[in-house]
Design a protein around this motif. Structure first.
Motif, PDB file in Angstrom:
ATOM      1  N   ASN A 416       0.822  -1.215   0.000  1.00  0.00           N
ATOM      2  CA  ASN A 416       0.000   0.000   0.000  1.00  0.00           C
ATOM      3  C   ASN A 416       0.858   1.268   0.000  1.00  0.00           C
ATOM      4  OD1 ASN A 416       0.776  -0.864   2.636  1.00  0.00           O
ATOM      5  ND2 ASN A 416      -0.655   0.583   3.534  1.00  0.00           N
ATOM      6  N   SER A 417       2.094   1.168   0.477  1.00  0.00           N
ATOM      7  CA  SER A 417       3.019   2.294   0.401  1.00  0.00           C
ATOM      8  C   SER A 417       3.700   2.356  -0.965  1.00  0.00           C
ATOM      9  CB  SER A 417       4.085   2.175   1.491  1.00  0.00           C
ATOM     10  OG  SER A 417       3.515   2.258   2.781  1.00  0.00           O
ATOM     11  N   PHE A 418       4.068   1.202  -1.484  1.00  0.00           N
ATOM     12  CA  PHE A 418       4.713   1.150  -2.798  1.00  0.00           C
ATOM     13  C   PHE A 418       3.752   1.558  -3.918  1.00  0.00           C
ATOM     14  CE2 PHE A 418       7.772  -2.486  -1.380  1.00  0.00           C
ATOM     15  CZ  PHE A 418       8.545  -1.571  -0.696  1.00  0.00           C
ATOM     16  N   TYR A 419       2.506   1.054  -3.812  1.00  0.00           N
ATOM     17  CA  TYR A 419       1.542   1.224  -4.900  1.00  0.00           C
ATOM     18  C   TYR A 419       0.188   1.624  -4.316  1.00  0.00           C
ATOM     19  CZ  TYR A 419       5.292  -1.783  -6.488  1.00  0.00           C
ATOM     20  OH  TYR A 419       6.538  -2.317  -6.731  1.00  0.00           O
ATOM     21  N   ARG A 420       0.050   2.900  -4.037  1.00  0.00           N
ATOM     22  CA  ARG A 420      -1.108   3.430  -3.328  1.00  0.00           C
ATOM     23  C   ARG A 420      -2.427   3.030  -3.988  1.00  0.00           C
ATOM     24  NH1 ARG A 420      -2.010   7.988   0.102  1.00  0.00           N
ATOM     25  NH2 ARG A 420      -3.969   9.079  -0.275  1.00  0.00           N
ATOM     26  N   LYS A 421      -2.464   3.097  -5.328  1.00  0.00           N
ATOM     27  CA  LYS A 421      -3.696   2.789  -6.050  1.00  0.00           C
ATOM     28  C   LYS A 421      -4.151   1.356  -5.799  1.00  0.00           C
ATOM     29  CE  LYS A 421      -5.600   2.464 -10.742  1.00  0.00           C
ATOM     30  NZ  LYS A 421      -5.341   2.655 -12.186  1.00  0.00           N
ATOM     31  N   LEU A 422      -3.214   0.437  -5.627  1.00  0.00           N
ATOM     32  CA  LEU A 422      -3.564  -0.970  -5.475  1.00  0.00           C
ATOM     33  C   LEU A 422      -4.473  -1.195  -4.275  1.00  0.00           C
ATOM     34  CD1 LEU A 422      -3.355  -3.887  -6.331  1.00  0.00           C
ATOM     35  CD2 LEU A 422      -1.099  -4.020  -5.254  1.00  0.00           C
ATOM     36  N   GLU A 423      -4.152  -0.560  -3.150  1.00  0.00           N
ATOM     37  CA  GLU A 423      -5.009  -0.722  -1.976  1.00  0.00           C
ATOM     38  C   GLU A 423      -6.191   0.237  -1.992  1.00  0.00           C
ATOM     39  OE1 GLU A 423      -4.683  -0.841   2.866  1.00  0.00           O
ATOM     40  OE2 GLU A 423      -4.131   0.987   1.801  1.00  0.00           O
TER      41      GLU A 423
END
Length: 467
Positions: A416-423
Motif C-alpha cells: 500500500n506504500s509502494f503502490y497506493r492505487k492498489l489498496e
C-alpha cells in the motif's frame, strides 16, 4: 476526526492518481544538498546545521492539526535561536507544493500526508527526496551514545525505504486491531476470541442478543482487508506478505490468503455484519459501534482519538489481535500489524536540507514525541516515548498489545506504500463487493491478484523490492 479529510486520506483515490500522472510528465528536480546551507559538524551539531539558516516547514492540517508541529519548531528554535522559521499548514499538499517541487524551490520539511498528498512513487522515481540516512546514523538527542535508528520501533526504517534509501519518516505509530467495548463485554460475560471458530461461535451469541456482531466502513471497505491479511500472515508467515509486496505472480492466491478471505467472508454470508454498513463511511460506522449497535470493528489505533467526541462515558474501548485461523498458524495469536503513518520528507532541493534533518531529529527526541502524544492522543515511532503519559483506555490497550507481541511478532506489509492505487482503489473495490456478497472469497482473491498483475505490467509505475 474533525474536518472533511482525515490524516489517512480516506477520500484519496482519484486525487492521488491524478497527481501521480502529473508527476510522471514533469521533471521534479532531484539532486543532493550541494546547494543547501551547511556548517561544520560537531558533537552538538552532528548533522552540520547552519545555525542561522532559515527553516521552512509545511504541515498537513488534518486530524492531528498543526499545534504539535509548532511545539517541535519551538524546540528547534531553542537549539538554533538565530534561525528564522516559516510555518504553514494546509490540506491541499499536492496543489500547494507540487509546483514548488517542479520549480526546484520546495520547503525544507514536508508532512506529505492526507488525501491530497504528492504521490510517493512519483517523488521517488524523480529523485525529489533527500536520503535521510544521515539522520538514522546521527546520535539521538536523548542519549548521544545511541543512534537515532536505534530509538525507532520495528519496521519503521523498512517502511520508509525505497531502493535501499531511507526517504520518508513515518512519525505516528499505528497498531491495527479488532476493537470491542470492554464495558459491553463484561456486562454480557463475553470474552474476546483467540481462534476463528471461537469468533464465529461468539458472533452467533451476539446476534442472538440483538446486537450486530460486526460493523465495518463500507465506503472504505479496505479496512476489512487488514484483518484478512493479518490472519493470512499468522497462518502462512510473513513471507506471504513479502510476496504480495513484491508483486509476485499468484501471491494473493496463497492458501493462507484464500483461507483468511474465506473466513472473513463468512461474516457477510452468515449475517453477522450490521445492516446498512455497506453504505457507511468510517465515521458513521465507528459511531454506530460507539453507540453499541455492533460488537466489533476493524480499525487502527487512531480510533480512540477519532471518536473521542462521541464515545459514551465508561465505554472503555480496547484493541485485540486478529484470531488465529488454525492451531498450526506460524505466528501466535499475539502477533499484530504495527506500522508508521504520517510521513515526513526532506526535499532533495531544500535550501536547508541539513536543518530539515535536524528538525526530524528533534521530532524523534523523547520530549518531541511525548509532546505529540500528549497533544493528539497518538503514539509515535519513538520507542518508550509514551512512558509516564496518561493514556486513554484504547491507547493503553494498544501499548499492552505492542508489549505483549514484542518486535518478533510485529509485522507489516508495504504494497500500500509502494503502490497506493492498489489498496486505495482496487483492493478497496474488491472488499466492497466481498462484504456486500456480490462476489465470493475465491473471486475476491482473483480480483486482488488481477489488480496486482495490472500494476506489475504497467511500465509507467516504478517497482520496488522488499527483502
Amino acid at each position: 476526526m474533525s474536518g472533511t479529510m482525515s490524516r489517512r486520506g480516506l477520500l484519496a483515490g482519484g486525487a492521488a492518481a491524478g497527481v501521480a500522472g502529473a508527476l510522471g510528465g514533469c521533471a521534479m528536480g532531484g539532486g543532493d544538498d550541494g546547494g543547501s546551507a551547511t556548517a561544520e559538524t560537531s558533537a552538538r551539531n552532528p548533522l552540520g546545521v547552519k545555525a542561522d539558516a532559515p527553516l521552512e516547514v509545511v504541515i498537513f492540517n488534518g486530524g492531528f492539526g498543526e499545534e504539535y508541529a509548532k511545539a517541535h519548531e519551538a524546540m528547534y528554535k531553542q537549539r538554533y535561536p538565530d534561525a528564522p522559521i516559516k510555518h504553514s499548514a494546509t490540506q491541499q499538499i499536492s496543489q500547494t507544493l507540487q509546483p514548488r517541487f517542479v520549480n526546484g524551490d520546495p520547503p525544507d520539511v514536508v508532512n506529505n500526508s492526507g488525501g491530497n498528498q504528492i504521490d510517493f512513487n512519483g517523488l521517488v522515481s524523480q529523485g525529489a527526496l533527500a536520503d535521510l540516512g544521515d539522520l538514522l546514523e546521527a546520535p539521538s538527542l536523548d542519549d548521544p551514545a545511541k543512534k537515532v535508528k536505534d530509538t525507532l520501533r520495528p519496521g519503521i526504517v523498512e517502511l520508509g525505504s525505497y531502493d535501499g534509501k531511507f526517504l520518508s519518516l513515518n512519525y505516528a505509530y499505528s497498531a491495527y486491531a479488532i476493537w470491542q467495548s470492554d464495558k459491553l463485554f463484561e456486562a454480557r460475560g463475553w470474552e474476546y476470541p483467540k481462534t476463528w471458530d471461537q469468533m464465529i461461535a461468539l458472533c452467533r451469541t451476539i446476534k442472538a442478543a440483538g446486537i450486530a456482531p460486526w460493523t465495518y466502513t463500507g465506503v472504505h471497505a479496505r479496512y476489512m482487508s487488514w484483518p484478512i491479511l493479518s490472519a493470512a500472515a499468522k497462518m502462512g508467515g510473513v513471507d506471504v506478505l513479502k510476496a504480495i509486496d513484491n508483486l509476485e505472480p499468484n501471491a494473493w492466491k496463497h492458501d493462507a490468503v484464500k483461507a483468511a478471505a474465506d473466513a472473513y467472508s463468512q461474516l457477510a454470508i452468515d449475517g453477522f455484519l450490521q445492516a446498512g454498513a455497506e453504505g457507511m463511511d468510517h465515521i458513521q460506522a465507528q459511531t454506530e459501534w460507539c453507540n453499541g449497535k455492533a460488537a466489533f470493528i476493524s480499525c487502527g489505533s487512531w480510533l480512540e482519538n477519532e471518536q473521542k467526541k462521541v464515545t459514551p462515558p465508561g465505554f472503555r474501548m480496547s484493541a485485540h489481535p486478529t484470531p488465529r485461523l488454525t492451531s498450526a498458524d506460524k505466528l501466535p495469536f499475539e502477533a499484530f500489524r504495527g506500522t508508521g503513518s504520517e510521513p515526513f520528507v526532506v526535499p532533495a532541493k531544500a535550501k536547508n536540507q541539513r536543518g530539515g534533518l535536524e528538525y526530524l531529529r528533534v521530532m524523534l527526541s523523547k520530549k518531541g514525541a511525548a509532546d505529540f502524544t500528549g497533544k493528539v492522543s497518538s503514539l509515535t515511532v519513538v520507542t518508550g516515548s509514551n512512558d509516564g503519559i496518561a493514556l486513554g483506555p484504547g491507547l493503553t490497550s494498544v501499548t499492552k498489545m505492542i508489549d505483549t507481541a514484542g518486535p518478533a511478532n510485529t509485522f507489516n506489509w508495504l504494497y500500500n506504500s509502494f503502490y497506493r492505487k492498489l489498496e486505495r482503489e482496487l483492493v478497496n473495490a474488491a472488499c466492497a463487493d466481498l462484504f456486500a456478497k456480490r462476489i465470493t472469497a475465491a473471486e475476491w482473491v482473483g480480483r486482488c491478484q488481477q489488480a496486482a498483475d495490472s500494476i506489475a505490467k504497467d511500465s509507467s509505475i516504478k517497482k520496488y523490492k522488499r527483502a
